[in-house]
Write a protein that holds these residues in place. Structure first.
Motif, PDB file in Angstrom:
ATOM      1  N   GLU A 109       0.839  -1.195   0.000  1.00  0.00           N
ATOM      2  CA  GLU A 109       0.000   0.000   0.000  1.00  0.00           C
ATOM      3  C   GLU A 109       0.877   1.249   0.000  1.00  0.00           C
ATOM      4  N   MET A 110       0.252   2.373  -0.232  1.00  0.00           N
ATOM      5  CA  MET A 110       0.957   3.652  -0.288  1.00  0.00           C
ATOM      6  C   MET A 110       1.787   3.833   0.980  1.00  0.00           C
ATOM      7  N   HIS A 111       3.035   4.301   0.819  1.00  0.00           N
ATOM      8  CA  HIS A 111       3.931   4.464   1.966  1.00  0.00           C
ATOM      9  C   HIS A 111       4.589   5.843   2.014  1.00  0.00           C
ATOM     10  N   HIS A 134      -5.151   9.018   5.566  1.00  0.00           N
ATOM     11  CA  HIS A 134      -6.134   9.775   4.798  1.00  0.00           C
ATOM     12  C   HIS A 134      -5.891   9.598   3.296  1.00  0.00           C
ATOM     13  N   LEU A 135      -4.627   9.678   2.882  1.00  0.00           N
ATOM     14  CA  LEU A 135      -4.302   9.490   1.467  1.00  0.00           C
ATOM     15  C   LEU A 135      -4.707   8.099   0.998  1.00  0.00           C
ATOM     16  N   ARG A 136      -4.424   7.092   1.801  1.00  0.00           N
ATOM     17  CA  ARG A 136      -4.795   5.722   1.439  1.00  0.00           C
ATOM     18  C   ARG A 136      -6.303   5.558   1.305  1.00  0.00           C
ATOM     19  N   ALA A 137      -7.051   6.182   2.215  1.00  0.00           N
ATOM     20  CA  ALA A 137      -8.497   6.009   2.248  1.00  0.00           C
ATOM     21  C   ALA A 137      -9.241   6.860   1.222  1.00  0.00           C
ATOM     22  N   HIS A 138      -8.736   8.075   0.965  1.00  0.00           N
ATOM     23  CA  HIS A 138      -9.500   9.027   0.160  1.00  0.00           C
ATOM     24  C   HIS A 138      -8.820   9.466  -1.129  1.00  0.00           C
ATOM     25  N   GLY A 139      -7.576   9.049  -1.325  1.00  0.00           N
ATOM     26  CA  GLY A 139      -6.854   9.495  -2.512  1.00  0.00           C
ATOM     27  C   GLY A 139      -6.278  10.887  -2.303  1.00  0.00           C
ATOM     28  N   PRO A 140      -5.558  11.386  -3.298  1.00  0.00           N
ATOM     29  CA  PRO A 140      -4.882  12.677  -3.156  1.00  0.00           C
ATOM     30  C   PRO A 140      -5.852  13.849  -3.063  1.00  0.00           C
ATOM     31  N   ALA A 144      -3.566  15.652   1.744  1.00  0.00           N
ATOM     32  CA  ALA A 144      -2.510  14.637   1.658  1.00  0.00           C
ATOM     33  C   ALA A 144      -2.340  14.265   0.190  1.00  0.00           C
ATOM     34  N   PHE A 145      -1.090  14.260  -0.282  1.00  0.00           N
ATOM     35  CA  PHE A 145      -0.863  14.010  -1.704  1.00  0.00           C
ATOM     36  C   PHE A 145       0.506  13.381  -1.926  1.00  0.00           C
ATOM     37  N   GLY A 146       0.734  12.956  -3.148  1.00  0.00           N
ATOM     38  CA  GLY A 146       2.007  12.365  -3.545  1.00  0.00           C
ATOM     39  C   GLY A 146       2.657  13.183  -4.648  1.00  0.00           C
TER      40      GLY A 146
END
Length: 167
Positions: A109-111, A134-140, A144-146
């Protein structure tokens, strides 16, 4: 993504080491931590880093997640995205990033997560983990972003970020 003048960029990167920090399988990584972290602290745009005990060769690995000493976190604050990007892909850090699968498990998962913090704010590990959750659950989002959401991040795009493992 909006970067107001009164904000800095925070980032959290988590990973699970393949072995305990004193194991020979991760020795090369552990031996390089002080050098790579020291370089980061001297980079233009560096603001703050979550620290461990200061014991040589431990970096931030004492800031583990939960009860798992192999699940470690790196939390830093930078003036802006280009400052972080120059450190990650424009220094020796890149060589360690590209070899991360030698020392870290593949995470399913996203790290990694970034977010804007008010200038002067030093986020806690708990706060950072909430951003990642939050990023994992809701996307960017602005919360929270990548790297993909940061238009000025050109080095990331050219070097690619295969989701092999955290660093």
């Amino acid at each position: 993504m909006i970067q107001p003048d009164e904000y800095h960029l925070a980032e959290l990167n988590v990973g699970r080491l393949l072995a305990p920090t004193d194991d020979p399988r991760v020795a090369e990584f552990m031996e390089a931590l002080d050098r790579v972290n020291g370089l980061g602290k001297r980079m233009p745009g560096f603001i703050w880093m979550m620290e461990g005990s200061g014991e040589p060769g431990t970096g931030n690995t004492e800031n583990n997640i939960g009860d798992d000493p192999q699940f470690v976190a790196n939390l830093t604050v930078w003036e802006d995205t280009p400052s972080l990007e120059r450190f990650v892909w424009g220094t020796i850090h890149r060589q360690f990033y590209e070899r991360r699968q030698e020392w870290f498990e593949l995470l399913g998962e996203m790290h990694f997560v970034m977010w804007w913090v008010p200038k002067g704010h030093k986020p806690t590990l708990s706060e950072a983990l909430e951003r990642l959750k939050h990023l994992r659950a809701h996307g960017p989002s602005d919360h929270a972003f990548g790297w993909n959401e940061v238009k000025e991040a050109t080095m990331w795009r050219s070097h690619g970020c295969a989701p092999v493992a955290a660093e």
